[in-house]
Design a protein around this motif. Sequence first.
Motif, short mmCIF file in Angstrom:
data_model
loop_
_atom_site.label_atom_id
_atom_site.label_comp_id
_atom_site.label_asym_id
_atom_site.label_seq_id
_atom_site.Cartn_x
_atom_site.Cartn_y
_atom_site.Cartn_z
N LEU A 131 0.81 -1.21 0.00
CA LEU A 131 0.00 0.00 0.00
C LEU A 131 0.85 1.27 0.00
N GLN A 132 0.38 2.27 -0.74
CA GLN A 132 0.98 3.59 -0.70
C GLN A 132 0.14 4.47 0.22
N ASN A 134 -0.84 8.22 1.67
CA ASN A 134 -0.85 9.67 1.47
C ASN A 134 -1.34 10.29 2.78
N LYS A 137 -3.57 13.48 2.50
CA LYS A 137 -4.92 13.18 2.02
C LYS A 137 -5.63 12.22 2.95
N SER A 139 -5.15 8.76 2.86
CA SER A 139 -5.62 7.67 2.03
C SER A 139 -4.62 6.54 1.93
N SER A 141 -3.69 3.30 -0.85
CA SER A 141 -3.94 2.87 -2.22
C SER A 141 -3.03 1.71 -2.58
N ASP A 142 -3.60 0.76 -3.35
CA ASP A 142 -2.79 -0.34 -3.86
C ASP A 142 -2.47 -0.16 -5.34
N THR A 145 -7.11 0.70 -6.27
CA THR A 145 -8.20 1.11 -5.39
C THR A 145 -7.66 2.03 -4.30
N GLU A 146 -8.44 3.03 -3.96
CA GLU A 146 -8.06 3.96 -2.90
C GLU A 146 -9.14 3.99 -1.84
#
Length: 220
Positions: A131-132, A134, A137, A139, A141-142, A145-146
Amino acid sequence: MHKIYIVEDDRSIRTELAELLNNAGYATEYMTDFSAAENSILNAEPDLILLDINIPFVNGEMLLRNIRKKTDIPIIMVTSRTSETDEVLSMSYGADDYITKPYNPTILLLRISAVLKRTHKDTIKTSYRNLQINSAKGSLSDGNTEIILTKNEMIIFQLLLDRQGQIVSRNDLMTTLWDNDEYINDNALTVNISRLRNKLSDFGCENAIETRKKQGYILT
């Protein structure tokens, strides 16, 4: 793990400080030979310095001034003095914060956390497993999908991530939330942890947050 260097000539106080900081998840070193204080501090390469004003051989404020000419390492002045002049002088010489003795341990930890957040933003982790993250934000994300986390969920997740592999107590989590101007009680913390677990599970990160009874939580 952030390393904090303690400059305090009272043995009992620096021992108590080291224990407090170690229990809070920090690495610590402290000075025992004050004859070459400046070199000792610079050689230690800490992430933050707790610097007492009244130390042998050199005045703490002068030491602060000399260190500031060579590095921007965050420095919190710790002193038993109550004079506003000392506080003004310390801040004018480049101190990041100032706290007087006897200090409340929780307040000291909050001050340290706040200074580190301001000065070490570049050390915040931006990924977990696949996962990233943020943080601005809020959040995860892969790449396809976020999912948006609530403010509380993001604060909890970031603290667990910063101390990944270490047990983070419920008290530490709630204290961090209070530091972000968000009051949360014990039941609300449980609900937030549950929701965060569910969101991580949606990304295939089941059992990412383990509960350690009577101790806290750990991000694996």
